[in-house]
Write a protein that holds these residues in place. Structure first.
Motif, short mmCIF file in Angstrom:
data_model
loop_
_atom_site.label_atom_id
_atom_site.label_comp_id
_atom_site.label_asym_id
_atom_site.label_seq_id
_atom_site.Cartn_x
_atom_site.Cartn_y
_atom_site.Cartn_z
N ALA A 1 3.95 5.54 -5.67
CA ALA A 1 3.91 5.53 -7.13
C ALA A 1 2.86 6.51 -7.65
N LYS A 2 1.71 6.57 -6.99
CA LYS A 2 0.66 7.52 -7.40
C LYS A 2 1.16 8.95 -7.24
N GLU B 1 1.60 11.70 -10.20
CA GLU B 1 0.91 12.98 -10.10
C GLU B 1 1.89 14.15 -10.28
N GLU B 2 3.05 14.05 -9.64
CA GLU B 2 4.07 15.10 -9.78
C GLU B 2 4.55 15.21 -11.22
N ARG B 3 4.75 14.05 -11.87
CA ARG B 3 5.20 14.07 -13.26
C ARG B 3 4.14 14.71 -14.16
N ALA B 4 2.87 14.41 -13.90
CA ALA B 4 1.80 15.00 -14.70
C ALA B 4 1.76 16.51 -14.51
N GLU C 1 0.84 -1.20 0.00
CA GLU C 1 0.00 0.00 0.00
C GLU C 1 0.87 1.25 0.00
N ASP C 2 1.96 1.25 0.79
CA ASP C 2 2.88 2.39 0.81
C ASP C 2 3.52 2.59 -0.55
N ILE C 3 3.92 1.50 -1.18
CA ILE C 3 4.55 1.59 -2.49
C ILE C 3 3.56 2.13 -3.51
N LEU C 4 2.33 1.67 -3.46
CA LEU C 4 1.30 2.14 -4.39
C LEU C 4 1.05 3.63 -4.21
#
Length: 112
Positions: free
Chosen positions: A71-72, A76-79, A65-68
């Motif tokens: 990753a989200k 989001e930062e890249r977007a 869950e922490d990894i997910l």
């Protein structure tokens, strides 16, 4: 009467009788108090193992869950960066176009 017993396969009869004796003795052994103690100890060990496995599974789930979530956040930062870059590129194009138009107007005025 002897002819009846002559055709009997005594090996099979002996195997059947032995199986019957071992089966009867086996049932008594399996139902004994000592056997029940062994079953209880084995069951307790299995429950302890289950508890240990479940702790590990919960830990792995939490880490996943922490990894997910991480990753989200990264996506989001890249977007957001891509959107900001696209906005800057659009502004730069507008400024370039305005500068070209101004240069063309200036060139036309000096040509006249």
């Amino acid at each position: 009467m002897k002819n009846v017993f002559k055709n009997v396969d005594w090996k099979k009869v002996g195997t059947f009788a032995g199986g019957f004796v071992f089966g009867t003795a086996g049932v008594k052994v399996l139902a004994s108090d000592d056997a029940k103690k062994v079953y209880t100890q084995c069951t307790a060990a299995v429950l302890r193992a289950k508890e240990c496995v479940m702790k590990t599974v919960n830990l792995v789930q939490e880490n996943c869950e922490d990894i997910l979530e991480g990753a989200k956040d990264i996506n989001e930062e890249r977007a957001q960066k891509a959107e900001a870059q696209a906005f800057e590129d659009e502004d730069f194009r507008e400024v370039e176009e305005a500068a070209e138009e101004t240069a063309e107007e200036t060139a036309e005025e000096t040509a006249e």
